[in-house]
Design a protein around this motif. Structure first.
Motif, PDB file in Angstrom:
ATOM      1  N   TRP A  47       0.844  -1.208   0.000  1.00 37.28           N
ATOM      2  CA  TRP A  47       0.000   0.000   0.000  1.00 37.28           C
ATOM      3  C   TRP A  47       0.877   1.255   0.000  1.00 37.28           C
ATOM      4  O   TRP A  47       0.665   2.157  -0.814  1.00 37.28           O
ATOM      5  CB  TRP A  47      -0.914  -0.021   1.225  1.00 37.28           C
ATOM      6  N   ASP A  48       1.850   1.319   0.891  1.00 37.93           N
ATOM      7  CA  ASP A  48       2.716   2.494   0.971  1.00 37.93           C
ATOM      8  C   ASP A  48       3.547   2.657  -0.300  1.00 37.93           C
ATOM      9  O   ASP A  48       3.664   3.759  -0.839  1.00 37.93           O
ATOM     10  CB  ASP A  48       3.645   2.379   2.189  1.00 37.93           C
ATOM     11  N   PHE A  49       4.100   1.549  -0.803  1.00 34.16           N
ATOM     12  CA  PHE A  49       4.904   1.598  -2.023  1.00 34.16           C
ATOM     13  C   PHE A  49       4.068   2.073  -3.215  1.00 34.16           C
ATOM     14  O   PHE A  49       4.490   2.948  -3.976  1.00 34.16           O
ATOM     15  CB  PHE A  49       5.501   0.216  -2.311  1.00 34.16           C
ATOM     16  N   ALA A  50       2.886   1.491  -3.377  1.00 36.58           N
ATOM     17  CA  ALA A  50       2.034   1.819  -4.527  1.00 36.58           C
ATOM     18  C   ALA A  50       1.582   3.270  -4.488  1.00 36.58           C
ATOM     19  O   ALA A  50       1.594   3.959  -5.516  1.00 36.58           O
ATOM     20  CB  ALA A  50       0.825   0.891  -4.568  1.00 36.58           C
ATOM     21  N   ASN A  51       1.187   3.750  -3.323  1.00 38.51           N
ATOM     22  CA  ASN A  51       0.735   5.128  -3.231  1.00 38.51           C
ATOM     23  C   ASN A  51       1.869   6.115  -3.442  1.00 38.51           C
ATOM     24  O   ASN A  51       1.682   7.147  -4.095  1.00 38.51           O
ATOM     25  CB  ASN A  51       0.028   5.373  -1.896  1.00 38.51           C
ATOM     26  N   LYS A  52       3.055   5.804  -2.939  1.00 35.04           N
ATOM     27  CA  LYS A  52       4.210   6.678  -3.172  1.00 35.04           C
ATOM     28  C   LYS A  52       4.557   6.709  -4.662  1.00 35.04           C
ATOM     29  O   LYS A  52       4.744   7.783  -5.239  1.00 35.04           O
ATOM     30  CB  LYS A  52       5.405   6.173  -2.361  1.00 35.04           C
ATOM     31  N   THR A  53       4.608   5.539  -5.282  1.00 35.34           N
ATOM     32  CA  THR A  53       4.950   5.451  -6.699  1.00 35.34           C
ATOM     33  C   THR A  53       3.909   6.154  -7.567  1.00 35.34           C
ATOM     34  O   THR A  53       4.248   6.929  -8.468  1.00 35.34           O
ATOM     35  CB  THR A  53       5.078   3.971  -7.122  1.00 35.34           C
ATOM     36  N   PHE A  54       2.629   5.882  -7.295  1.00 30.07           N
ATOM     37  CA  PHE A  54       1.570   6.493  -8.090  1.00 30.07           C
ATOM     38  C   PHE A  54       1.565   8.007  -7.933  1.00 30.07           C
ATOM     39  O   PHE A  54       1.452   8.741  -8.912  1.00 30.07           O
ATOM     40  CB  PHE A  54       0.201   5.925  -7.711  1.00 30.07           C
ATOM     41  N   ASN A  55       1.678   8.486  -6.702  1.00 23.15           N
ATOM     42  CA  ASN A  55       1.618   9.926  -6.472  1.00 23.15           C
ATOM     43  C   ASN A  55       2.764  10.666  -7.136  1.00 23.15           C
ATOM     44  O   ASN A  55       2.558  11.756  -7.689  1.00 23.15           O
ATOM     45  CB  ASN A  55       1.568  10.219  -4.970  1.00 23.15           C
ATOM     46  N   GLU A  56       3.958  10.083  -7.122  1.00 22.43           N
ATOM     47  CA  GLU A  56       5.091  10.724  -7.805  1.00 22.43           C
ATOM     48  C   GLU A  56       4.872  10.781  -9.311  1.00 22.43           C
ATOM     49  O   GLU A  56       5.112  11.815  -9.946  1.00 22.43           O
ATOM     50  CB  GLU A  56       6.380   9.978  -7.483  1.00 22.43           C
ATOM     51  N   ALA A  57       4.419   9.681  -9.883  1.00 22.99           N
ATOM     52  CA  ALA A  57       4.157   9.655 -11.330  1.00 22.99           C
ATOM     53  C   ALA A  57       2.992  10.578 -11.682  1.00 22.99           C
ATOM     54  O   ALA A  57       3.026  11.266 -12.708  1.00 22.99           O
ATOM     55  CB  ALA A  57       3.862   8.231 -11.783  1.00 22.99           C
ATOM     56  N   PHE A  58       1.974  10.593 -10.833  1.00 24.11           N
ATOM     57  CA  PHE A  58       0.784  11.412 -11.088  1.00 24.11           C
ATOM     58  C   PHE A  58       1.130  12.895 -11.099  1.00 24.11           C
ATOM     59  O   PHE A  58       0.697  13.638 -11.983  1.00 24.11           O
ATOM     60  CB  PHE A  58      -0.266  11.092 -10.029  1.00 24.11           C
ATOM     61  N   VAL A  59       1.950  13.354 -10.150  1.00 24.57           N
ATOM     62  CA  VAL A  59       2.367  14.765 -10.126  1.00 24.57           C
ATOM     63  C   VAL A  59       3.172  15.090 -11.381  1.00 24.57           C
ATOM     64  O   VAL A  59       2.944  16.108 -12.041  1.00 24.57           O
ATOM     65  CB  VAL A  59       3.184  15.081  -8.854  1.00 24.57           C
ATOM     66  N   LYS A  60       4.088  14.210 -11.720  1.00 28.64           N
ATOM     67  CA  LYS A  60       4.950  14.443 -12.880  1.00 28.64           C
ATOM     68  C   LYS A  60       4.150  14.548 -14.181  1.00 28.64           C
ATOM     69  O   LYS A  60       4.285  15.516 -14.929  1.00 28.64           O
ATOM     70  CB  LYS A  60       5.967  13.302 -12.975  1.00 28.64           C
ATOM     71  N   TYR A  61       3.300  13.564 -14.433  1.00 23.46           N
ATOM     72  CA  TYR A  61       2.595  13.531 -15.711  1.00 23.46           C
ATOM     73  C   TYR A  61       1.408  14.488 -15.774  1.00 23.46           C
ATOM     74  O   TYR A  61       1.094  15.010 -16.840  1.00 23.46           O
ATOM     75  CB  TYR A  61       2.191  12.098 -16.059  1.00 23.46           C
ATOM     76  N   SER A  62       0.773  14.767 -14.661  1.00 22.15           N
ATOM     77  CA  SER A  62      -0.299  15.766 -14.697  1.00 22.15           C
ATOM     78  C   SER A  62       0.293  17.167 -14.862  1.00 22.15           C
ATOM     79  O   SER A  62      -0.298  18.022 -15.511  1.00 22.15           O
ATOM     80  CB  SER A  62      -1.178  15.683 -13.448  1.00 22.15           C
ATOM     81  N   GLY A  63       1.490  17.386 -14.303  1.00 23.07           N
ATOM     82  CA  GLY A  63       2.173  18.667 -14.518  1.00 23.07           C
ATOM     83  C   GLY A  63       2.570  18.859 -15.973  1.00 23.07           C
ATOM     84  O   GLY A  63       2.399  19.945 -16.537  1.00 23.07           O
ATOM     85  N   LEU A  64       3.079  17.784 -16.569  1.00 22.25           N
ATOM     86  CA  LEU A  64       3.430  17.855 -17.996  1.00 22.25           C
ATOM     87  C   LEU A  64       2.199  18.103 -18.863  1.00 22.25           C
ATOM     88  O   LEU A  64       2.242  18.887 -19.812  1.00 22.25           O
ATOM     89  CB  LEU A  64       4.132  16.574 -18.439  1.00 22.25           C
ATOM     90  N   SER A  65       1.093  17.437 -18.522  1.00 24.68           N
ATOM     91  CA  SER A  65      -0.121  17.631 -19.318  1.00 24.68           C
ATOM     92  C   SER A  65      -0.671  19.041 -19.138  1.00 24.68           C
ATOM     93  O   SER A  65      -1.191  19.637 -20.076  1.00 24.68           O
ATOM     94  CB  SER A  65      -1.174  16.578 -18.969  1.00 24.68           C
ATOM     95  N   PHE A  66      -0.533  19.585 -17.930  1.00 28.83           N
ATOM     96  CA  PHE A  66      -0.985  20.958 -17.682  1.00 28.83           C
ATOM     97  C   PHE A  66      -0.169  21.952 -18.506  1.00 28.83           C
ATOM     98  O   PHE A  66      -0.725  22.833 -19.173  1.00 28.83           O
ATOM     99  CB  PHE A  66      -0.895  21.257 -16.184  1.00 28.83           C
ATOM    100  N   LEU A  67       1.157  21.786 -18.490  1.00 27.70           N
ATOM    101  CA  LEU A  67       2.003  22.678 -19.285  1.00 27.70           C
ATOM    102  C   LEU A  67       1.741  22.529 -20.780  1.00 27.70           C
ATOM    103  O   LEU A  67       1.654  23.529 -21.506  1.00 27.70           O
ATOM    104  CB  LEU A  67       3.482  22.397 -18.991  1.00 27.70           C
ATOM    105  N   ALA A  68       1.599  21.288 -21.246  1.00 30.30           N
ATOM    106  CA  ALA A  68       1.321  21.067 -22.671  1.00 30.30           C
ATOM    107  C   ALA A  68      -0.019  21.681 -23.065  1.00 30.30           C
ATOM    108  O   ALA A  68      -0.145  22.263 -24.150  1.00 30.30           O
ATOM    109  CB  ALA A  68       1.329  19.574 -22.973  1.00 30.30           C
ATOM    110  N   SER A  69      -1.001  21.580 -22.199  1.00 30.71           N
ATOM    111  CA  SER A  69      -2.310  22.162 -22.497  1.00 30.71           C
ATOM    112  C   SER A  69      -2.260  23.681 -22.516  1.00 30.71           C
ATOM    113  O   SER A  69      -2.942  24.324 -23.323  1.00 30.71           O
ATOM    114  CB  SER A  69      -3.346  21.698 -21.483  1.00 30.71           C
ATOM    115  N   LEU A  70      -1.470  24.264 -21.615  1.00 28.74           N
ATOM    116  CA  LEU A  70      -1.320  25.725 -21.638  1.00 28.74           C
ATOM    117  C   LEU A  70      -0.651  26.185 -22.931  1.00 28.74           C
ATOM    118  O   LEU A  70      -1.061  27.185 -23.522  1.00 28.74           O
ATOM    119  CB  LEU A  70      -0.509  26.194 -20.430  1.00 28.74           C
ATOM    120  N   VAL A  71       0.355  25.450 -23.382  1.00 31.59           N
ATOM    121  CA  VAL A  71       1.007  25.774 -24.655  1.00 31.59           C
ATOM    122  C   VAL A  71       0.010  25.619 -25.795  1.00 31.59           C
ATOM    123  O   VAL A  71      -0.071  26.476 -26.685  1.00 31.59           O
ATOM    124  CB  VAL A  71       2.260  24.889 -24.871  1.00 31.59           C
TER     125      VAL A  71
END
Length: 114
Positions: A47-71
């Motif tokens: 549980w701890d491993f999965a949530n840490k891994t998912f949250n790190e990837a989620f921040v990274k890729y949602s940030g990239l999608s936000f920047l790409a959408s703004l562009v």
């Protein structure tokens, strides 16, 4: 609708949620909040491993999608329709795939660390 407002209400909200999940991960296994699959709910270690891994990837890729959408909104000649939502879906999908792959690499089907 203004393209920037559209991007802020789709990709911006997704990015905000990812930051909240990252800053306030679930502490204990529950049925309401966190990265919940059958395998992640087998024990606290997964549980701890999965949530840490998912949250790190989620921040990274949602940030990239936000920047790409703004562009995309900045250079859009017409109204944006489905493009920001595709980036939202891809962000979530990539985060899930990366998390599941990491779980498979680090834990057995019974929930024991490899």
């Amino acid at each position: 609708m203004n393209p920037f407002i559209y991007v802020l209400t789709t990709n911006g909200v997704l990015f905000l949620l990812s930051i909240i999940f990252w800053k306030f991960p679930p502490k204990k296994i529950n049925n309401l909040y966190g990265y919940r699959t059958h395998k992640t709910m087998l024990n606290q270690q997964i549980w701890d491993f999965a949530n840490k891994t998912f949250n790190e990837a989620f921040v990274k890729y949602s940030g990239l999608s936000f920047l790409a959408s703004l562009v995309l909104a900045n250079f859009a000649k017409s109204e944006l329709t489905w493009q920001p939502m595709v980036l939202v879906a891809l962000s979530i999908l990539v985060a899930i795939v990366k998390t599941e792959r990491a779980i498979s690499e680090n834990f057995t089907e019974e929930g024991k660390k490899k």
